[in-house]
Enzyme design. Structure first.
Site, mmCIF file in Angstrom:
data_model
loop_
_atom_site.group_PDB
_atom_site.id
_atom_site.type_symbol
_atom_site.label_atom_id
_atom_site.label_comp_id
_atom_site.label_asym_id
_atom_site.label_seq_id
_atom_site.Cartn_x
_atom_site.Cartn_y
_atom_site.Cartn_z
ATOM 1 N N GLU A 44 0.772 -1.110 -0.005
ATOM 2 C CA GLU A 44 0.000 0.065 0.066
ATOM 3 C C GLU A 44 0.901 1.202 -0.022
ATOM 4 O O GLU A 44 1.915 1.194 0.073
ATOM 5 C CB GLU A 44 -0.887 -0.090 1.146
ATOM 6 C CG GLU A 44 -1.910 -1.208 1.027
ATOM 7 C CD GLU A 44 -2.875 -1.441 2.031
ATOM 8 O OE1 GLU A 44 -2.882 -0.587 3.302
ATOM 9 O OE2 GLU A 44 -4.032 -2.243 1.849
ATOM 10 N N GLU A 55 -1.615 -9.777 -6.561
ATOM 11 C CA GLU A 55 -1.368 -10.550 -8.006
ATOM 12 C C GLU A 55 -0.832 -9.774 -8.976
ATOM 13 O O GLU A 55 -0.104 -10.384 -9.579
ATOM 14 C CB GLU A 55 -2.995 -10.470 -8.440
ATOM 15 C CG GLU A 55 -4.074 -11.529 -7.667
ATOM 16 C CD GLU A 55 -4.580 -10.416 -6.678
ATOM 17 O OE1 GLU A 55 -4.080 -9.565 -6.267
ATOM 18 O OE2 GLU A 55 -5.897 -10.787 -6.554
ATOM 19 N N CYS A 86 -9.354 -8.201 -7.816
ATOM 20 C CA CYS A 86 -10.063 -6.833 -8.071
ATOM 21 C C CYS A 86 -10.210 -6.806 -9.739
ATOM 22 O O CYS A 86 -9.477 -7.614 -10.462
ATOM 23 C CB CYS A 86 -9.395 -5.659 -7.491
ATOM 24 S SG CYS A 86 -7.927 -5.303 -8.381
ATOM 25 N N CYS A 89 -6.447 -5.977 -11.605
ATOM 26 C CA CYS A 89 -6.160 -7.380 -11.565
ATOM 27 C C CYS A 89 -6.745 -8.466 -12.611
ATOM 28 O O CYS A 89 -5.772 -8.957 -13.403
ATOM 29 C CB CYS A 89 -5.923 -7.917 -10.284
ATOM 30 S SG CYS A 89 -4.779 -7.179 -9.079
HETATM 31 N N1 THU Z 1 -5.951 -6.357 -2.907
HETATM 32 C C1 THU Z 1 -5.077 -7.250 -3.536
HETATM 33 O O1 THU Z 1 -3.800 -7.145 -2.960
HETATM 34 N N2 THU Z 1 -5.674 -8.112 -4.189
HETATM 35 C C2 THU Z 1 -6.797 -8.132 -4.502
HETATM 36 O O2 THU Z 1 -7.437 -9.041 -5.298
HETATM 37 C C3 THU Z 1 -7.828 -7.411 -3.783
HETATM 38 C C4 THU Z 1 -7.378 -6.205 -3.106
HETATM 39 C C5 THU Z 1 -5.494 -5.274 -1.589
HETATM 40 C C6 THU Z 1 -5.377 -3.879 -2.119
HETATM 41 C C7 THU Z 1 -5.390 -3.264 -0.865
HETATM 42 O O3 THU Z 1 -4.163 -3.220 -0.455
HETATM 43 C C8 THU Z 1 -6.213 -4.263 -0.099
HETATM 44 O O4 THU Z 1 -6.164 -5.556 -0.623
HETATM 45 C C9 THU Z 1 -7.618 -3.587 0.367
HETATM 46 O O5 THU Z 1 -8.361 -3.314 -0.844
#
Ligand code: THU
Length: 126
Positions: A44, A55, A86, A89
């Site tokens: 983040e 991913e 998401c 991704c």
């Molecule tokens: N996040 C991922 O790393 N992969 C996903 O497929 C969904 C979301 C992360 C992004 C962010 O750091 C946290 O999850 C909350 O959205």
């Protein structure tokens, strides 16, 4: 490599997640057709939009090492339920093949989907 072991690598990768803002850990383990596994975790940023998902971290590590063909990616997170990628991704991964398998686990149940199933009518090329 069996997909249970790939999930374990995704769970292991969660340990390195940098989740200062959401406190939500995600890990990924990407199996290239070469047989090598590339892991990723979410990283983040104070400028929230600069955050990168687990991913995509796994994919950029692999692609930058010269990999071009992939078999499967396992995803794990703090959720008890299945973890799904998401939208960004899904689009990112579709570039590398709609047949790549996405492995996700909840309890003892493992689900396997193709990226194509997760991104119907994908915009793949122009
Ligand atoms: N996040 C991922 O790393 N992969 C996903 O497929 C969904 C979301 C992360 C992004 C962010 O750091 C946290 O999850 C909350 O959205």
């Amino acid at each position: 490599m069996d997909y249970g072991a790939l999930i374990e690598k995704a769970q292991e990768a969660m340990k390195n997640a940098y989740v200062k803002y959401s406190n939500f850990r995600v890990g990924a383990a990407l199996l290239a057709k070469s047989g090598k596994v590339y892991t990723g975790c979410n990283i983040e940023n104070s400028s929230y939009g600069a955050t990168i998902c687990a991913e995509r971290v796994a994919f950029v590590k692999a692609i930058s090492e010269g990999e071009k063909e992939f078999e499967a990616i396992a995803v794990a997170s703090d959720l008890k339920d299945f973890t799904y990628p998401c939208g960004i991704c899904r689009q990112f991964m579709s570039e590398w093949g709609l047949d790549i398998k996405l492995i996700t686990k909840s309890g003892e149940k493992i689900r396997i989907h193709t990226i194509g199933e997760l991104l119907p009518e994908a915009f793949v090329d122009f």
